[in-house]
Write a protein that holds these residues in place. Structure first.
Motif, PDB file in Angstrom:
ATOM      1  N   ILE A  79       0.917  -1.033  -0.106  1.00 12.84           N
ATOM      2  CA  ILE A  79       0.330   0.006  -0.229  1.00 12.84           C
ATOM      3  C   ILE A  79       0.872   1.081   0.346  1.00 12.84           C
ATOM      4  CG2 ILE A  79      -2.083  -1.157   0.687  1.00 12.84           C
ATOM      5  CD1 ILE A  79      -1.455   0.088   3.819  1.00 12.84           C
TER       6      ILE A  79
ATOM      7  N   SER B  45      -0.595  -4.615   3.394  1.00  5.36           N
ATOM      8  CA  SER B  45      -2.297  -4.953   3.459  1.00  5.36           C
ATOM      9  C   SER B  45      -2.679  -6.193   3.791  1.00  5.36           C
ATOM     10  CB  SER B  45      -3.345  -4.681   3.108  1.00  5.36           C
ATOM     11  OG  SER B  45      -4.392  -4.610   2.870  1.00  5.36           O
TER      12      SER B  45
ATOM     13  N   ASP C 159      -4.585  -9.796   5.876  1.00  4.58           N
ATOM     14  CA  ASP C 159      -5.882 -10.242   6.314  1.00  4.58           C
ATOM     15  C   ASP C 159      -6.062 -10.813   7.353  1.00  4.58           C
ATOM     16  OD1 ASP C 159      -5.192 -12.752   5.881  1.00  4.58           O
ATOM     17  OD2 ASP C 159      -6.769 -13.534   3.953  1.00  4.58           O
TER      18      ASP C 159
ATOM     19  N   THR D  59      -9.762  -2.371   7.411  1.00  6.55           N
ATOM     20  CA  THR D  59     -10.497  -1.696   6.472  1.00  6.55           C
ATOM     21  C   THR D  59     -10.873  -2.586   5.437  1.00  6.55           C
ATOM     22  OG1 THR D  59      -9.278   0.430   7.171  1.00  6.55           O
ATOM     23  CG2 THR D  59     -10.229   0.155   4.848  1.00  6.55           C
TER      24      THR D  59
ATOM     25  N   ARG E 101      -9.127  -5.795   6.097  1.00  5.98           N
ATOM     26  CA  ARG E 101      -7.666  -6.257   6.085  1.00  5.98           C
ATOM     27  C   ARG E 101      -6.949  -4.443   7.255  1.00  5.98           C
ATOM     28  NH1 ARG E 101      -6.290  -9.267   2.104  1.00  5.98           N
ATOM     29  NH2 ARG E 101      -4.215  -8.310   1.867  1.00  5.98           N
ATOM     30  N   TYR E 102      -5.432  -5.444   7.264  1.00  4.92           N
ATOM     31  CA  TYR E 102      -4.638  -4.230   8.449  1.00  4.92           C
ATOM     32  C   TYR E 102      -3.802  -3.970   7.945  1.00  4.92           C
ATOM     33  CZ  TYR E 102      -7.893  -7.198  11.965  1.00  4.92           C
ATOM     34  OH  TYR E 102      -8.907  -7.974  11.870  1.00  4.92           O
ATOM     35  N   ARG E 103      -3.252  -2.633   7.687  1.00  3.47           N
ATOM     36  CA  ARG E 103      -2.300  -1.991   8.094  1.00  3.47           C
ATOM     37  C   ARG E 103      -1.023  -2.410   9.162  1.00  3.47           C
ATOM     38  NH1 ARG E 103      -2.649   3.173   5.066  1.00  3.47           N
ATOM     39  NH2 ARG E 103      -0.127   3.362   4.551  1.00  3.47           N
TER      40      ARG E 103
END
Length: 130
Positions: free
Chosen positions: A41, A51, A53, A103, A106-108
């Protein structure tokens, strides 16, 4: 310090791991205990921001917890309760706690760590989906 196997562009999916998960079963040949399927990202301070899961987040948290136990249990910095990813930043990085909620599922991640894109064939296990 290992170098990336390839350099994926923003928006592309690749498998990433970290030098802390690297081992050398045979001199001159390194492997990774675990890799994580991630989407690039962006970049921050020269490192990848990714990003991933919930499956990859859960595996990452378990792996870091296992590593903390192995080295004495005093550097647990990541926790995942099934919904919120909690990252405790060390005092050397300003301290504090950072909460990451998904978001679009998905996680940053990134955290300024040296995540490397790696060949999935060099990982003992790859977790997560694009």
């Amino acid at each position: 310090m290992p170098t990336p196997d390839y350099l994926p562009q923003r928006g592309s999916t690749a498998v990433f791991s970290g030098p802390w998960l690297r081992y050398e079963p045979v001199h001159g040949s390194h492997r990774y205990y675990q890799g994580y399927t991630a989407t690039v990202i962006g970049r921050w301070n020269g490192t990848f921001e990714l990003s991933i899961d919930a499956q990859a987040v859960a595996a990452l948290a378990r792996t870091l917890d296992e590593m903390a136990e192995y080295v004495g249990g005093d550097w647990r910095t990541v926790n995942f309760d099934g919904r919120v990813l909690t990252i405790a930043r060390p005092l050397s990085l300003g301290g504090g706690v950072h909460l990451v909620e998904p978001t679009a599922g998905r996680y940053r991640i990134g955290w300024g760590l040296s995540w490397l894109p790696v060949d999935p064939g060099r990982c003992d296990r790859v977790v997560g989906h694009a």
